[in-house]
Each structure stands twice: as structure tokens, then as C-alpha cells.
Design a protein around this motif. Structure first.
Motif, PDB file in Angstrom:
ATOM      1  N   ALA A  49       6.588  -5.307   0.132  1.00 47.61           N
ATOM      2  CA  ALA A  49       6.006  -4.217  -0.646  1.00 47.61           C
ATOM      3  C   ALA A  49       4.515  -4.067  -0.365  1.00 47.61           C
ATOM      4  CB  ALA A  49       6.252  -4.450  -2.130  1.00 47.61           C
ATOM      5  N   PHE A  50       3.831  -5.195  -0.243  1.00 47.45           N
ATOM      6  CA  PHE A  50       2.393  -5.179   0.056  1.00 47.45           C
ATOM      7  C   PHE A  50       2.113  -4.501   1.386  1.00 47.45           C
ATOM      8  CE2 PHE A  50      -0.909  -7.767   2.360  1.00 47.45           C
ATOM      9  CZ  PHE A  50      -2.015  -7.132   1.806  1.00 47.45           C
ATOM     10  N   LEU A  51       2.815  -4.918   2.423  1.00 47.94           N
ATOM     11  CA  LEU A  51       2.541  -4.375   3.764  1.00 47.94           C
ATOM     12  C   LEU A  51       2.958  -2.914   3.867  1.00 47.94           C
ATOM     13  CD1 LEU A  51       3.545  -7.444   5.941  1.00 47.94           C
ATOM     14  CD2 LEU A  51       1.248  -6.574   5.535  1.00 47.94           C
ATOM     15  N   LYS A  52       4.054  -2.542   3.230  1.00 45.80           N
ATOM     16  CA  LYS A  52       4.442  -1.123   3.229  1.00 45.80           C
ATOM     17  C   LYS A  52       3.358  -0.258   2.612  1.00 45.80           C
ATOM     18  CE  LYS A  52       9.520  -1.237   3.258  1.00 45.80           C
ATOM     19  NZ  LYS A  52      10.748  -0.985   2.448  1.00 45.80           N
ATOM     20  N   ASP A  53       2.626  -0.803   1.676  1.00 48.91           N
ATOM     21  CA  ASP A  53       1.593  -0.039   0.976  1.00 48.91           C
ATOM     22  C   ASP A  53       0.279   0.033   1.724  1.00 48.91           C
ATOM     23  OD1 ASP A  53       0.865   1.425  -1.457  1.00 48.91           O
ATOM     24  OD2 ASP A  53      -0.480  -0.259  -1.841  1.00 48.91           O
ATOM     25  N   VAL A  54       0.000  -0.966   2.578  1.00 51.25           N
ATOM     26  CA  VAL A  54      -1.360  -1.033   3.137  1.00 51.25           C
ATOM     27  C   VAL A  54      -1.459  -0.889   4.654  1.00 51.25           C
ATOM     28  CG1 VAL A  54      -2.141  -2.474   1.211  1.00 51.25           C
ATOM     29  CG2 VAL A  54      -1.411  -3.570   3.356  1.00 51.25           C
ATOM     30  N   GLY A 106      -3.823  -3.659  10.954  1.00 52.17           N
ATOM     31  CA  GLY A 106      -4.681  -2.536  10.594  1.00 52.17           C
ATOM     32  C   GLY A 106      -4.207  -1.941   9.282  1.00 52.17           C
ATOM     33  N   THR A 107      -5.146  -1.563   8.407  1.00 51.81           N
ATOM     34  CA  THR A 107      -4.771  -1.095   7.079  1.00 51.81           C
ATOM     35  C   THR A 107      -5.292   0.313   6.804  1.00 51.81           C
ATOM     36  OG1 THR A 107      -6.756  -2.006   5.984  1.00 51.81           O
ATOM     37  CG2 THR A 107      -4.862  -3.471   6.239  1.00 51.81           C
ATOM     38  N   ASP A 108      -4.632   0.961   5.872  1.00 52.36           N
ATOM     39  CA  ASP A 108      -5.021   2.300   5.434  1.00 52.36           C
ATOM     40  C   ASP A 108      -5.877   2.260   4.177  1.00 52.36           C
ATOM     41  OD1 ASP A 108      -3.821   3.878   7.412  1.00 52.36           O
ATOM     42  OD2 ASP A 108      -1.875   3.767   6.431  1.00 52.36           O
ATOM     43  N   VAL A 109      -6.154   1.083   3.677  1.00 46.49           N
ATOM     44  CA  VAL A 109      -6.954   0.957   2.461  1.00 46.49           C
ATOM     45  C   VAL A 109      -8.249   0.221   2.787  1.00 46.49           C
ATOM     46  CG1 VAL A 109      -4.887   0.922   1.012  1.00 46.49           C
ATOM     47  CG2 VAL A 109      -5.892  -1.230   1.774  1.00 46.49           C
ATOM     48  N   PRO A 110      -9.309   0.449   2.015  1.00 41.02           N
ATOM     49  CA  PRO A 110     -10.557  -0.270   2.258  1.00 41.02           C
ATOM     50  C   PRO A 110     -10.363  -1.779   2.120  1.00 41.02           C
ATOM     51  CG  PRO A 110     -10.897   1.568   0.729  1.00 41.02           C
ATOM     52  CD  PRO A 110      -9.430   1.409   0.900  1.00 41.02           C
ATOM     53  N   LEU A 111     -11.133  -2.530   2.885  1.00 38.62           N
ATOM     54  CA  LEU A 111     -11.026  -3.985   2.831  1.00 38.62           C
ATOM     55  C   LEU A 111     -11.208  -4.504   1.418  1.00 38.62           C
ATOM     56  CD1 LEU A 111     -10.752  -6.609   4.524  1.00 38.62           C
ATOM     57  CD2 LEU A 111     -13.249  -6.622   4.687  1.00 38.62           C
ATOM     58  N   LYS A 112     -12.090  -3.894   0.664  1.00 40.05           N
ATOM     59  CA  LYS A 112     -12.376  -4.376  -0.692  1.00 40.05           C
ATOM     60  C   LYS A 112     -11.162  -4.262  -1.620  1.00 40.05           C
ATOM     61  CE  LYS A 112     -14.190  -0.015  -2.543  1.00 40.05           C
ATOM     62  NZ  LYS A 112     -13.208   0.099  -3.630  1.00 40.05           N
ATOM     63  N   ASP A 113     -10.178  -3.438  -1.241  1.00 40.91           N
ATOM     64  CA  ASP A 113      -9.008  -3.243  -2.097  1.00 40.91           C
ATOM     65  C   ASP A 113      -7.796  -4.057  -1.659  1.00 40.91           C
ATOM     66  OD1 ASP A 113     -10.374  -1.391  -3.657  1.00 40.91           O
ATOM     67  OD2 ASP A 113      -9.743   0.309  -2.426  1.00 40.91           O
ATOM     68  N   LEU A 114      -7.920  -4.809  -0.583  1.00 38.99           N
ATOM     69  CA  LEU A 114      -6.743  -5.446  -0.007  1.00 38.99           C
ATOM     70  C   LEU A 114      -6.158  -6.527  -0.914  1.00 38.99           C
ATOM     71  CD1 LEU A 114      -5.268  -4.773   2.571  1.00 38.99           C
ATOM     72  CD2 LEU A 114      -6.408  -6.677   3.686  1.00 38.99           C
ATOM     73  N   ALA A 140      -1.951  -8.126  -5.208  1.00 37.94           N
ATOM     74  CA  ALA A 140      -1.587  -8.471  -6.587  1.00 37.94           C
ATOM     75  C   ALA A 140      -0.777  -7.357  -7.247  1.00 37.94           C
ATOM     76  CB  ALA A 140      -2.844  -8.761  -7.395  1.00 37.94           C
ATOM     77  N   GLU A 141      -1.139  -6.130  -6.959  1.00 40.22           N
ATOM     78  CA  GLU A 141      -0.458  -4.994  -7.590  1.00 40.22           C
ATOM     79  C   GLU A 141       0.972  -4.818  -7.090  1.00 40.22           C
ATOM     80  OE1 GLU A 141      -4.298  -2.044  -8.447  1.00 40.22           O
ATOM     81  OE2 GLU A 141      -2.993  -1.682  -6.723  1.00 40.22           O
ATOM     82  N   LYS A 142       1.232  -5.197  -5.853  1.00 41.16           N
ATOM     83  CA  LYS A 142       2.555  -4.989  -5.266  1.00 41.16           C
ATOM     84  C   LYS A 142       3.471  -6.208  -5.426  1.00 41.16           C
ATOM     85  CE  LYS A 142       1.933  -0.812  -4.161  1.00 41.16           C
ATOM     86  NZ  LYS A 142       2.780   0.254  -4.765  1.00 41.16           N
ATOM     87  N   ALA A 143       3.121  -7.097  -6.307  1.00 43.43           N
ATOM     88  CA  ALA A 143       3.921  -8.296  -6.539  1.00 43.43           C
ATOM     89  C   ALA A 143       5.187  -7.965  -7.342  1.00 43.43           C
ATOM     90  CB  ALA A 143       3.086  -9.325  -7.294  1.00 43.43           C
TER      91      ALA A 143
END
Length: 432
Positions: A425-430, A383-391, A396-399
Motif C-alpha cells: 500500500a505504501f509503495l502504490k501510494d508513493v 523514485g517517488t511522487d511525494v516530497p521527501l519530507k512526507d515519505l 505510517a498512513e498506509k499501514a
């Protein structure tokens, strides 16, 4: 004499009126491929026109048809594709070469092989199984450095559902359906499809070490190493030599979307853009799927299609292009690179299940791509805290930054804006 284009428009207008009371059924299952057309052509479908009426009007078989979406794809001979009439048809696009347009993104052949001795890999999904022991990836120790680099152990801690409930369509050379690695991890058999052979058994065919044989099995195995509880939907579009057609790739993307795949892995590519395939990807992403594609292995300053068009925002929303670097963060010698490329992952000597119960090693952007697909599965299952369109954009941003201290200087900003997949980093963010 009436011009062919004008005549066709008149015929289609009449057919639309005649068909107003009998809406043609959308074809959810492609017709059995008795022959492979030289070219394919996407056309608009006037409201009320049936598949049969459209085929009769164009004098060509209708191989894909969706009245609700208003499009169809026709199969053409080389003579039909080069005929003067098609150039002026207002309902038609441009004919595309079909045969062998796509190929699997791997370098040469399998690097090595070993008999699989670790038992039933369906136990990957068993509750409580230890995959990591004291920092070592215990299931396949050869992959420890690869997975340490992308922070997979930490990712499994952050996303303990491990991809459960997420269906990943692997559109490829097929999968060794009897390999113990996939026991309990495949979608229901009624969802399988072999678009290359035209049947419902997407098993690998060929000889290990030759062409693309084993490629799809390897890709699916990497997805499951990253997201052990995910479900694999095997769809075959590539033959034993690793090549496949525009038509089958587009059909498989539509099929995957119709069967509810949340992620579609395309470890394949073409040097030429296919509007038919790009439109299929657009339909899939608009229905909520995330699509990842490999950048290609020619060491060119341009990535292959469809990865080329997967730039965040606009047409590239919910999609991601993936290239390859070494565990030392240097661009792989074979990986394509470009300002269009959004992410890189580890694509060299990645160990994964092979046909006939083997463990094999592959190199290529094809192997990097399912690492990203598996990472997306981890996020979606949790489950994510960001919209699907931003996943995909967030991934890419958290690379990791692969350009620090002059690293990869010849490829600055051409291995992604930052670069290397960092699952922690990706999962911590989303994730929630």
C-alpha cells in the motif's frame, strides 16, 4: 572577583576577535576515543572561534566541533558537570550523562542458531535472482510469514530496483564484515567507522548469545532482506553488552549524514532524552536523510528516545518511530507503546545473518525497525511522487489498521494511528 560565567564570555569574545582571520576547520572525523567522558555538554561556538580556542576557554576537550553549524560538544568529568559555573553559562546547554545512555533494542538473547548453508548472499543483489517462489520467501523460509504479512513480495514487484543506489547507515554494535550476506553490499571501507573503539573497523565483538553481540549484523541483514540491492554503511557505537554513549551515537549520526546516507537506522534507545542526539538527528534530516528508530522493549506506556520525538511534522519530519507486533497483529509483549508511536512492524523471531557466518533469530523492536528502513530504501530507489519530507508520514498512513474488531483494544491509538507496516500500500501510494 569576576564571576566565572562573565569571565568566560569575555574570554570567548576576545577569542572570536582574535580568530576572525583564521576560521577553525569543522571536524568531519571525530578524534580517536582514548577515554569516555562521564558527561557531555553542547555549547554554541562564537563566529571565528577555533576548536583549540574553545577547548582552552572551557578547560575541557572538544569532542565534536562544527564552526559552520555553530555548535560544539565538550567532554566533562562528573565534577565539572556538577560545578556551579556551568549552570549560568549563556553559551552552554545542560550537561548530559554520557556513559551507557543508549542500549540496543532487543529482547534478551538470540533465540536459536544454525550454520549458514545458502552460499554467498551477495547473490541477493544479482539480477534475476528469485527471492520469492510460489508465495514462499525462498532465501530464508523461516521469514515467509513475517514477509507475507508486510506484503514484501508485492513490494519487490512494485520496486524492482530493490533499493539500488540507496545507502542505509546501520548505527549499532557493528557488522560481521566478512559474513557472506554482506558481500558486495557494504559501503566503501573508507566510509566505515567504529566510534566505540575509535578506529575504522566496525566489526562485531563478543560472544553470540551474550549481550548485544550480533545485534548490528542482524539489523543490517533485515534491511537487505527487504531491500536486497541497498548499500549498508556500518557504524559501530555499541559495545558487546549492547550499550553505548550519547557522544558516539551523535558522532555516528553526523558521520552518516556527511557520508551521504539517505536512511539512518537506529535500533537503539534511551529512557532519557538527549538534546545532543536530537540535534544530530535534526541536522541529518535537514540534509535530506530519513531516520528510523526503535520504540524499546520494556512494555512501557512510553517509547524510548529518540523514537519518542519522531512524530510527523515539526521536529519529527523525515523520521519514524517503530514498535513491534506479532504475525497475528497483536502487540508484542515486550514492545513499548504510546500516542507518539507512528508504526509497528514484525519483530518476533526474525531470522537474519549472525556473526561467524551463522543464521540466527532475534526478537525486539530492533528487528521491526529495519523492515521500515528497508521499505523506505525501496521507495527511494524507485523514485517517488511525494516530497521527501512526507515519505515517513505516508508509510505510517498506509499501514494496516491493527485496531479492527477490538484488536489491541488496551493499546488503542498507541501502536500508530493505523498500525502495521504495509509495504504494498505504501509503495502504490508513493512510487512513480
Amino acid at each position: 572577583m569576576v564571576k566565572r560565567s562573565t569571565a568566560l564570555l569575555l574570554v570567548l569574545s576576545a577569542l572570536a576577535l582574535a580568530g576572525c582571520s583564521q576560521q577553525g576547520p569543522a571536524a568531519t572525523a571525530p578524534e580517536r576515543a582514548a577515554a569516555r567522558p562521564s558527561h557531555v555538554l553542547q555549547v554554541r561556538v562564537p563566529e571565528g572561534t577555533t576548536r583549540e580556542q574553545l577547548g582552552a576557554a572551557y578547560g575541557a576537550p572538544v569532542l565534536m566541533f562544527d564552526a559552520a553549524e555553530g555548535y560544539a560538544v565538550l567532554g566533562l568529568s562528573a565534577a565539572q558537570a556538577s560545578g556551579p559555573g556551568l549552570r549560568t553559562l549563556s553559551l552552554a546547554g545542560t550537561p548530559e550523562s554520557n556513559l551507557g545512555a543508549f542500549s540496543a533494542g532487543m529482547t534478551a538473547t538470540v533465540q536459536g542458531r544454525a550454520i549458514w548453508l545458502k552460499g554467498d548472499l551477495g547473490s541477493w543483489t544479482a539480477e534475476g535472482r528469485a527471492i520469492w517462489l510460489k508465495g514462499q520467501y525462498s532465501l530464508i523460509p523461516e521469514n515467509t510469514l513475517n514477509f507475507q504479512t508486510i506484503r514484501l513480495e508485492q513490494a519487490h514487484t512494485l520496486a524492482p530496483k530493490l533499493g539500488q543506489g540507496i545507502k542505509v547507515a546501520v548505527i549499532d554494535t557493528g557488522v560481521d564484515l566478512e559474513h557472506p550476506a554482506f558481500a558486495g553490499s557494504l559501503a566503501p571501507a573508507e566510509e566505515w567507522r567504529d566510534f566505540y573503539a575509535g578506529d575504522n573497523l566496525p566489526d562485531e565483538e563478543g560472544v553470540l548469545g551474550e549481550g548485544g553481540y550480533g545485534h548490528g549484523t542482524g539489523v543490517a541483514g533485515i534491511v537487505l532482506q527487504v531491500a536486497p540491492a541497498a548499500t549498508i554503511l556500518p557504524l559501530r557505537v555499541l559495545g558487546p553488552d549492547g550499550s553505548g554513549d550519547v557522544l558516539t551515537v551523535a558522532q555516528a549520526i553526523d558521520w552518516a549524514s556527511a557520508k551521504g546516507a539517505q536512511i539512518i537506522n537506529l535500533s537503539l534507545g534511551s529512557a532519557e532524552r538527549s538534546a545532543i542526539v536530537q540535534d544530530a538527528i535534526k541536522r541529518a534530516t535537514e540534509r535530506g536523510a530519513l531516520v528510523v528508530a526503535s520504540a524499546g522493549n520494556e512494555n512501557r506506556p512510553a517509547i524510548s528516545y529518540p523514537a519518542h520525538d519522531m512524530v510527523s511534522g515539526g521536529a519529527g519530519e523525515r523520521s519514524l518511530s517503530v514498535g513491534s507486533v506479532t504475525t497475528g497483529w497483536l502487540k508484542s509483549s515486550f514492545s513499548n507503546y504510546s500516542a507518539n508511536l507512528e508504526l509497528v512492524a514484525l519483530g518476533e523471531n526474525v531470522y537474519t545473518p549472525g556473526p561467524d557466518g551463522l543464521l540466527v533469530s532475534w526478537s525486539g523492536t530492533s528487528m521491526a525497525t529495519p523492515m521500515a528502513a528497508g521499505g523506505l530504501a525501496l521507495a527511494l530507489s524507485q523514485g517517488t511522487d511525494v516530497p521527501l519530507k512526507d515519505l515517513t508520514k505516508k508509510m505510517a498512513e498506509k499501514a494496516y489498521d491493527v485496531y479492527n474488531n477490538g484488536l489491541n483494544a488496551p493499546y488503542k491509538d498507541k501502536l500508530g494511528k493505523k498500525g502495521l507496516l504495509n509495504l504494498e500500500a505504501f509503495l502504490k501510494d508513493v512510487v512513480k
